[in-house]
Design a protein around this motif. Structure first.
Motif, mmCIF file in Angstrom:
data_model
loop_
_atom_site.group_PDB
_atom_site.id
_atom_site.type_symbol
_atom_site.label_atom_id
_atom_site.label_comp_id
_atom_site.label_asym_id
_atom_site.label_seq_id
_atom_site.Cartn_x
_atom_site.Cartn_y
_atom_site.Cartn_z
ATOM 1 N N GLY A 1 15.748 20.210 31.553
ATOM 2 C CA GLY A 1 14.472 19.760 32.094
ATOM 3 C C GLY A 1 13.858 18.630 31.299
ATOM 4 O O GLY A 1 12.648 18.404 31.351
ATOM 5 N N PHE A 2 14.690 17.913 30.548
ATOM 6 C CA PHE A 2 14.233 16.799 29.724
ATOM 7 C C PHE A 2 14.682 15.470 30.319
ATOM 8 O O PHE A 2 15.566 15.418 31.161
ATOM 9 C CB PHE A 2 14.802 16.901 28.304
ATOM 10 N N VAL B 1 18.903 19.749 15.786
ATOM 11 C CA VAL B 1 20.076 19.075 15.218
ATOM 12 C C VAL B 1 21.275 19.259 16.150
ATOM 13 O O VAL B 1 22.014 18.314 16.427
ATOM 14 C CB VAL B 1 20.389 19.610 13.796
ATOM 15 N N ASP B 2 21.447 20.475 16.649
ATOM 16 C CA ASP B 2 22.560 20.742 17.574
ATOM 17 C C ASP B 2 22.438 19.907 18.848
ATOM 18 O O ASP B 2 23.419 19.341 19.320
ATOM 19 C CB ASP B 2 22.624 22.227 17.940
ATOM 20 N N LEU B 3 21.220 19.817 19.395
ATOM 21 C CA LEU B 3 21.024 19.025 20.611
ATOM 22 C C LEU B 3 21.254 17.550 20.340
ATOM 23 O O LEU B 3 21.927 16.869 21.125
ATOM 24 C CB LEU B 3 19.619 19.243 21.181
ATOM 25 N N GLU B 4 20.733 17.049 19.226
ATOM 26 C CA GLU B 4 20.933 15.625 18.900
ATOM 27 C C GLU B 4 22.416 15.322 18.768
ATOM 28 O O GLU B 4 22.899 14.317 19.286
ATOM 29 C CB GLU B 4 20.195 15.260 17.603
ATOM 30 N N ARG B 5 23.139 16.196 18.113
ATOM 31 C CA ARG B 5 24.581 16.009 17.933
ATOM 32 C C ARG B 5 25.294 15.998 19.293
ATOM 33 O O ARG B 5 26.139 15.148 19.549
ATOM 34 C CB ARG B 5 25.136 17.122 17.042
ATOM 35 N N GLU B 6 24.919 16.919 20.161
ATOM 36 C CA GLU B 6 25.537 16.987 21.492
ATOM 37 C C GLU B 6 25.229 15.731 22.308
ATOM 38 O O GLU B 6 26.111 15.165 22.963
ATOM 39 C CB GLU B 6 25.045 18.230 22.227
ATOM 40 N N ASP C 1 22.164 12.051 29.873
ATOM 41 C CA ASP C 1 21.230 12.341 30.966
ATOM 42 C C ASP C 1 21.563 13.659 31.645
ATOM 43 O O ASP C 1 20.665 14.427 32.019
ATOM 44 C CB ASP C 1 21.232 11.213 32.002
ATOM 45 N N GLU C 2 22.852 13.947 31.814
ATOM 46 C CA GLU C 2 23.273 15.209 32.443
ATOM 47 C C GLU C 2 22.859 16.398 31.582
ATOM 48 O O GLU C 2 22.358 17.405 32.097
ATOM 49 C CB GLU C 2 24.783 15.227 32.651
ATOM 50 N N ILE C 3 23.076 16.289 30.275
ATOM 51 C CA ILE C 3 22.699 17.363 29.347
ATOM 52 C C ILE C 3 21.190 17.561 29.368
ATOM 53 O O ILE C 3 20.687 18.690 29.445
ATOM 54 C CB ILE C 3 23.191 17.037 27.916
#
Length: 173
Positions: A44-45, A112-117, A37-39
């Motif tokens: 803004g998501f 992919v990078d965001l999903e991994r994070e 949630d913080e990320i």
């Protein structure tokens, strides 16, 4: 003797035990979603964006229809979230080869990078809990979670082979 055993087996169904289970789910969900949630907030998501990113990553080339079935949200809600993710370069949307009406979704490298994070802390949290609980408890947890699902969703997880076949069918879409 059977009566005693049956009584003991039913203790977990008492009101207090059921309420404790519900409360544990609320607390676990709070912890499970806190770091992602913080990320997401920084971008803004919200959680809807996270679910779309997760399931598109889990099922590359998933159709919009199949994603709607998994998320059980309206087309309008998905359209808003998906539109943002496509515009910001997290998801690619292509037309189906056999059916030009299909829209197939895939994460971009940025996606992919965001999903991994987003998933990393969640994977770590689950792995830690699984290690603490042990294999038998993990299997029990899986059974409990499956028992909470509707029949339609439960079939997605019937066997590892069934889940793999479902994923392969989605990819060939």
């Amino acid at each position: 003797m059977a009566d005693i055993k049956a009584g003991v087996n039913q203790l977990f169904l008492r009101e207090e035990e059921l309420r404790t289970g519900m409360e544990l789910l609320f607390y676990a969900y709070r912890e499970f979603t806190a770091e992602p949630d913080e990320i997401l907030a920084k971008l803004g998501f919200g959680r809807a964006h996270h679910r779309v990113i997760y399931f598109v990553g889990r099922h590359p080339r998933i159709t919009v229809s199949d994603l709607l079935a998994i998320l059980r949200i309206t087309k309008q809600s998905l359209s808003r979230v998906l539109g943002e993710l496509v515009r910001q370069g997290y998801i690619n949307q292509t037309t189906g080869v056999r059916d030009r009406r299909q829209r197939l979704l895939e994460l971009t490298d940025k996606g992919v990078d965001l999903e991994r994070e987003l998933s990393e802390t969640q994977r770590q949290r689950i792995a830690r809990a699984y290690r603490m609980a042990g294999a038998e408890a993990v299997e029990g947890f899986r059974k409990v979670m499956l028992g909470m699902l509707d029949e339609e969703d439960r079939t997605r997880f019937a066997t590892p082979a069934a889940a793999a076949r479902l994923a392969a069918v989605k990819r060939s879409g």
